[in-house]
Design a protein around this motif. Structure first.
Motif, PDB file in Angstrom:
ATOM      1  N   TRP A  50      53.598   2.838  74.438  1.00 57.76           N
ATOM      2  CA  TRP A  50      54.282   3.979  73.832  1.00 57.76           C
ATOM      3  C   TRP A  50      55.115   4.672  74.905  1.00 57.76           C
ATOM      4  O   TRP A  50      54.757   4.651  76.100  1.00 57.76           O
ATOM      5  N   THR A 107      55.838  10.524  73.799  1.00 53.41           N
ATOM      6  CA  THR A 107      55.032  10.270  72.596  1.00 53.41           C
ATOM      7  C   THR A 107      53.552  10.202  72.962  1.00 53.41           C
ATOM      8  O   THR A 107      52.706  10.786  72.278  1.00 53.41           O
ATOM      9  N   ASN A 108      53.248   9.524  74.042  1.00 53.62           N
ATOM     10  CA  ASN A 108      51.862   9.390  74.485  1.00 53.62           C
ATOM     11  C   ASN A 108      51.269  10.764  74.823  1.00 53.62           C
ATOM     12  O   ASN A 108      50.122  11.054  74.480  1.00 53.62           O
ATOM     13  N   ILE A 168      52.259  13.768  73.660  1.00 58.91           N
ATOM     14  CA  ILE A 168      52.119  14.572  72.436  1.00 58.91           C
ATOM     15  C   ILE A 168      50.871  14.122  71.660  1.00 58.91           C
ATOM     16  O   ILE A 168      50.062  14.943  71.223  1.00 58.91           O
ATOM     17  N   VAL A 169      50.710  12.812  71.520  1.00 59.90           N
ATOM     18  CA  VAL A 169      49.536  12.277  70.818  1.00 59.90           C
ATOM     19  C   VAL A 169      48.266  12.661  71.573  1.00 59.90           C
ATOM     20  O   VAL A 169      47.258  13.066  70.972  1.00 59.90           O
TER      21      VAL A 169
END
Length: 138
Positions: free
Chosen positions: A27, A31-32, A34-35
């Protein structure tokens, strides 16, 4: 107090798994992150709830054990009191039987003494016996 590390442990374990999945799936970094932030927040809340539930269950178990212990002590005390009451009643019964036996012996002696003289003696009265029925005359 014992369970204060549960939320952090659950949160960090979920974060570790999320990071591993993000690297394996390749990812993007944003994105990583935020997740990861969302996962950490959600699993921190889940950990808090789990810690509260575990603490409550443990306190209820402890309260139940104390209640059962108290109940056993009360039952033991009741049994002890019943045994003491039974012993007291047995002693009183034995004393009453002994008093009755002594009273009969005294009446027989008195009757034998008076039958030898062949006359009626008005000297027999209840004052010759104590409160337990024991003959104290003579």
């Amino acid at each position: 107090m014992k369970y204060r590390f549960i939320p952090a442990f659950i949160m960090l374990l979920a974060g570790l798994i999320t990071c591993i999945i993000g690297m394996v799936e390749k990812w993007p970094v944003i994105t990583n992150l935020i997740v990861l932030a969302i996962v950490l927040l959600v699993f921190y809340i889940i950990g808090q709830i789990a810690g509260q539930i575990i603490g409550r269950v443990q306190s209820e178990r402890k309260a139940m054990e104390e209640y059962e212990k108290k109940k056993l002590e009360e039952e033991e005390q009741r049994r002890k009191e019943e045994e003491e009451e039974r012993i007291r009643i047995e002693k009183e019964t034995a004393l009453a039987e002994e008093s009755e036996r002594r009273r009969k012996i005294a009446e027989e002696r008195y009757a034998a003494k008076n039958s030898q003289n062949d006359f009626y003696d008005d000297d027999f009265n209840e004052d010759d016996f104590d409160e337990n029925g024991n003959y104290i005359g003579e």
